[in-house]
Design an enzyme around this catalytic site. Structure first.
Site, PDB file in Angstrom:
ATOM      1  N   ARG A  72       0.844  -1.063  -0.051  1.00 26.75           N
ATOM      2  CA  ARG A  72      -0.053  -0.146   0.152  1.00 26.75           C
ATOM      3  C   ARG A  72       0.870   1.179  -0.009  1.00 26.75           C
ATOM      4  O   ARG A  72       2.008   1.082   0.151  1.00 26.75           O
ATOM      5  CB  ARG A  72      -1.041  -0.030   0.973  1.00 26.75           C
ATOM      6  CG  ARG A  72      -0.819  -0.793   2.246  1.00 26.75           C
ATOM      7  CD  ARG A  72       0.540  -0.267   3.139  1.00 26.75           C
ATOM      8  NE  ARG A  72       0.214   1.144   3.158  1.00 26.75           N
ATOM      9  CZ  ARG A  72       1.112   2.103   3.613  1.00 26.75           C
ATOM     10  NH1 ARG A  72       2.465   1.558   3.684  1.00 26.75           N
ATOM     11  NH2 ARG A  72       0.997   3.235   3.906  1.00 26.75           N
ATOM     12  N   GLY A  73       0.165   2.402  -0.060  1.00 32.14           N
ATOM     13  CA  GLY A  73       1.164   3.668  -0.027  1.00 32.14           C
ATOM     14  C   GLY A  73       1.206   3.941  -1.841  1.00 32.14           C
ATOM     15  O   GLY A  73       1.380   2.964  -2.657  1.00 32.14           O
ATOM     16  N   ALA A  74       0.833   5.186  -2.093  1.00 38.04           N
ATOM     17  CA  ALA A  74       0.783   5.649  -3.323  1.00 38.04           C
ATOM     18  C   ALA A  74       1.809   5.254  -4.274  1.00 38.04           C
ATOM     19  O   ALA A  74       1.730   4.484  -5.392  1.00 38.04           O
ATOM     20  CB  ALA A  74       0.300   7.019  -3.541  1.00 38.04           C
ATOM     21  N   ARG A  99      -7.301  -0.105  -6.757  1.00 38.63           N
ATOM     22  CA  ARG A  99      -7.765   0.871  -5.794  1.00 38.63           C
ATOM     23  C   ARG A  99      -8.009   2.268  -6.362  1.00 38.63           C
ATOM     24  O   ARG A  99      -6.917   2.567  -7.216  1.00 38.63           O
ATOM     25  CB  ARG A  99      -6.263   0.736  -4.576  1.00 38.63           C
ATOM     26  CG  ARG A  99      -6.432  -0.307  -3.872  1.00 38.63           C
ATOM     27  CD  ARG A  99      -5.671   0.006  -2.425  1.00 38.63           C
ATOM     28  NE  ARG A  99      -6.036   0.874  -1.528  1.00 38.63           N
ATOM     29  CZ  ARG A  99      -5.306   1.365  -0.472  1.00 38.63           C
ATOM     30  NH1 ARG A  99      -4.011   0.816  -0.397  1.00 38.63           N
ATOM     31  NH2 ARG A  99      -5.962   2.044   0.362  1.00 38.63           N
ATOM     32  N   GLN A 132      -1.908   1.939   9.969  1.00 35.32           N
ATOM     33  CA  GLN A 132      -0.774   2.067   9.248  1.00 35.32           C
ATOM     34  C   GLN A 132       0.530   2.767  10.079  1.00 35.32           C
ATOM     35  O   GLN A 132       1.566   2.362  10.050  1.00 35.32           O
ATOM     36  CB  GLN A 132      -0.922   2.626   7.986  1.00 35.32           C
ATOM     37  CG  GLN A 132      -1.517   1.874   6.895  1.00 35.32           C
ATOM     38  CD  GLN A 132      -3.002   2.350   6.997  1.00 35.32           C
ATOM     39  OE1 GLN A 132      -3.567   2.713   8.139  1.00 35.32           O
ATOM     40  NE2 GLN A 132      -3.719   2.098   5.725  1.00 35.32           N
ATOM     41  N   ASP A 146      -2.171  10.784  -1.383  1.00 35.13           N
ATOM     42  CA  ASP A 146      -2.282   9.806  -2.478  1.00 35.13           C
ATOM     43  C   ASP A 146      -2.612  10.504  -3.750  1.00 35.13           C
ATOM     44  O   ASP A 146      -2.429   9.780  -5.041  1.00 35.13           O
ATOM     45  CB  ASP A 146      -3.566   9.079  -2.098  1.00 35.13           C
ATOM     46  CG  ASP A 146      -3.100   7.931  -1.038  1.00 35.13           C
ATOM     47  OD1 ASP A 146      -3.140   8.595   0.194  1.00 35.13           O
ATOM     48  OD2 ASP A 146      -2.574   6.993  -1.293  1.00 35.13           O
ATOM     49  N   ASN A 164      -5.625  12.213   1.062  1.00 36.89           N
ATOM     50  CA  ASN A 164      -4.468  11.457   1.946  1.00 36.89           C
ATOM     51  C   ASN A 164      -5.380  10.549   2.922  1.00 36.89           C
ATOM     52  O   ASN A 164      -6.728  10.745   2.927  1.00 36.89           O
ATOM     53  CB  ASN A 164      -3.445  12.312   2.737  1.00 36.89           C
ATOM     54  CG  ASN A 164      -2.374  11.279   3.411  1.00 36.89           C
ATOM     55  OD1 ASN A 164      -1.839  10.461   2.601  1.00 36.89           O
ATOM     56  ND2 ASN A 164      -2.076  11.578   4.728  1.00 36.89           N
ATOM     57  N   LYS A 165      -4.772   9.831   3.613  1.00 35.71           N
ATOM     58  CA  LYS A 165      -5.580   8.778   4.656  1.00 35.71           C
ATOM     59  C   LYS A 165      -6.488   9.592   5.343  1.00 35.71           C
ATOM     60  O   LYS A 165      -6.115  10.783   5.831  1.00 35.71           O
ATOM     61  CB  LYS A 165      -4.346   8.090   5.326  1.00 35.71           C
ATOM     62  CG  LYS A 165      -5.270   7.329   6.529  1.00 35.71           C
ATOM     63  CD  LYS A 165      -5.765   5.982   5.708  1.00 35.71           C
ATOM     64  CE  LYS A 165      -5.179   5.334   4.735  1.00 35.71           C
ATOM     65  NZ  LYS A 165      -6.024   4.399   3.879  1.00 35.71           N
TER      66      LYS A 165
HETATM   67  O1  MRU Z   1      -4.485   3.126   2.534  1.00 30.47           O
HETATM   68  P1  MRU Z   1      -2.988   3.143   2.274  1.00 30.47           P
HETATM   69  O2  MRU Z   1      -2.191   2.354   3.106  1.00 30.47           O
HETATM   70  O3  MRU Z   1      -2.391   2.934   0.797  1.00 30.47           O
HETATM   71  O4  MRU Z   1      -2.808   4.743   2.425  1.00 30.47           O
HETATM   72  C1  MRU Z   1      -1.452   5.470   2.406  1.00 30.47           C
HETATM   73  C2  MRU Z   1      -1.370   6.768   2.715  1.00 30.47           C
HETATM   74  O5  MRU Z   1      -2.214   7.458   2.936  1.00 30.47           O
HETATM   75  C3  MRU Z   1      -0.267   7.561   2.429  1.00 30.47           C
HETATM   76  O6  MRU Z   1      -0.068   8.561   3.264  1.00 30.47           O
HETATM   77  C4  MRU Z   1      -0.027   8.044   0.979  1.00 30.47           C
HETATM   78  O7  MRU Z   1      -0.164   6.860   0.017  1.00 30.47           O
HETATM   79  C5  MRU Z   1       1.542   8.424   0.737  1.00 30.47           C
HETATM   80  S1  MRU Z   1       2.535   7.332   0.573  1.00 30.47           S
HETATM   81  C6  MRU Z   1       4.160   7.973   0.503  1.00 30.47           C
END
Ligand code: MRU
Length: 362
Positions: A52-54, A89, A200, A241, A251-252
């Site tokens: 996960r993570g963009a 996603r 996370q 993201d 973002n999250k």
């Molecule tokens: O749902 P996730 O764990 O993929 O969400 C990740 C985030 O919100 C991060 O802050 C974002 O992807 C930036 S990663 C460098």
């Protein structure tokens, strides 16, 4: 963690038909390397959040298309896999970016030598991502150095979710300035938001900061406002993201509330982002950015270990209705600045185009 050889995704050294990832669902209790054998495995790994993570989502989709070409080196097959992967996603725009970049190679290459060409491109995406994170670290650390000089004490950074090495290929985005600060001898401490529902922060950010000996403290998501009111946060740095060309930031879930609290308390709120996370085609985040909704079980249940055994428990009555929005949008007016690989800018179209003038006509 920031060691030069750390990566979150790689080609198996003795078998180039396998891509390997860390199964992030199991951290911090177990470090398990998971094999991706097909593009379907990559699709599942993204959708079920093994990764996960963009930036890492984009890189995994890219490697997924390489695996598709290994399975069937025809451009038609790879394009079909791309259509499916695009749906894995919805919020992180790096997914589309990575897939479009791979499809450009498919268009240029045709069917001859497709696996090799896609392998090289996926590898390039990963190598470039590390350089981008390094750039974010180099620019972002100056903000932390300024705070350290002004304050003559520990710099307290608050972060939400995991925008760390685990969300990228290495270094992270929000964490890159922190890792660089540590290397430069700046005293830094990180408040780690737990980040419900998937945690996370407690499971990934705390784990990777510990692995790099960065002082940190885990807090519940609701603690940030209190800490800011008491002068215990010098700066908030989050990842994103998807950021619109006008500087609105997805973002999250919960990031927006941190930005509001920071605004009310005069605490600078920065967003660290690689240019691959900018959606140059969108302007107004709240209206245009698709917000992922995930399974209710992520909210009604919690996962951990008990006596060394994995345990998943339900915290609600069986019939409690649940909704699970995974992201929110922070409007540009609440963002002090954007930390990119090319420098720090205002969260605005002018700010972003000042650093990326080649996107003016996009
Ligand atoms: O749902 P996730 O764990 O993929 O969400 C990740 C985030 O919100 C991060 O802050 C974002 O992807 C930036 S990663 C460098």
């Amino acid at each position: 963690m920031t060691a030069a050889d750390f990566r979150t995704i790689w080609l198996k050294p003795d078998d180039a038909s396998i891509v390997q990832i860390i199964d992030q669902r199991l951290l911090p209790h177990d470090y398990v390397v998971h094999d991706l054998l097909t593009w379907r495995d990559a699709d599942k790994a993204i959708g079920e959040m093994y990764v996960r993570g963009a930036p890492l989502i984009g890189a995994t989709a890219a490697w997924g298309l390489y695996l598709a070409a290994v399975e069937n080196p025809s451009s038609t097959f790879v394009r079909e896999a791309a259509t499916r992967l695009l749906k894995s996603r919805p919020t992180a725009v790096n997914l589309r970016w990575g897939i479009e970049r791979m499809l450009a190679v498919v268009g240029d290459t045709g069917d001859t030598g497709l696996p090799e060409a896609l392998r090289d491109e996926a590898q390039a995406i990963c190598d470039e991502d590390i350089e981008i994170s390094r750039g974010i670290g180099e620019h972002g650390v100056r903000l932390l150095a300024d705070i350290a000089a002004r304050k003559n004490g520990v710099v307290n950074v608050l972060t939400h979710c995991n925008a760390g090495a685990l969300a990228t290929i290495n270094y992270g985005t929000a964490t890159a300035p922190v890792y660089f600060a540590q290397q430069q001898g700046i005293d830094v401490h990180v408040w780690v938001d737990e980040t419900r529902p998937r945690n996370q922060g407690s499971q990934l950010t705390a784990w990777e900061l510990a692995a790099s000996d960065v002082p940190h403290t885990l807090i519940v998501d609701n603690a940030g406002g209190h800490l800011m009111q008491h002068g215990m946060v010098d700066v908030v740095i989050t990842g994103t993201d998807r950021t619109t060309r006008c500087g609105d930031v997805a973002n999250k879930i919960g990031t927006y509330l941190k930005a509001l609290a920071a605004f009310d308390n005069g605490v600078p709120f920065y967003v660290a982002l690689p240019s691959t996370t900018i959606d140059w085609h969108s302007r107004e985040g709240i209206r245009e950015i698709p917000i992922e909704e995930r399974e209710p079980e992520e909210v009604s249940h919690i996962y951990g270990v008990h006596d060394g055994e994995p345990l998943r428990v339900c915290t609600t009555a069986n019939d409690t209705p649940v909704s699970n929005y995974a992201f929110d949008v922070t409007p540009a007016r609440l963002v002090t600045g954007l930390i990119t690989e090319r420098g720090v800018c205002d969260a605005s179209e002018d700010g972003l185009l000042g650093l990326f003038p080649e996107m003016r006509e996009k």
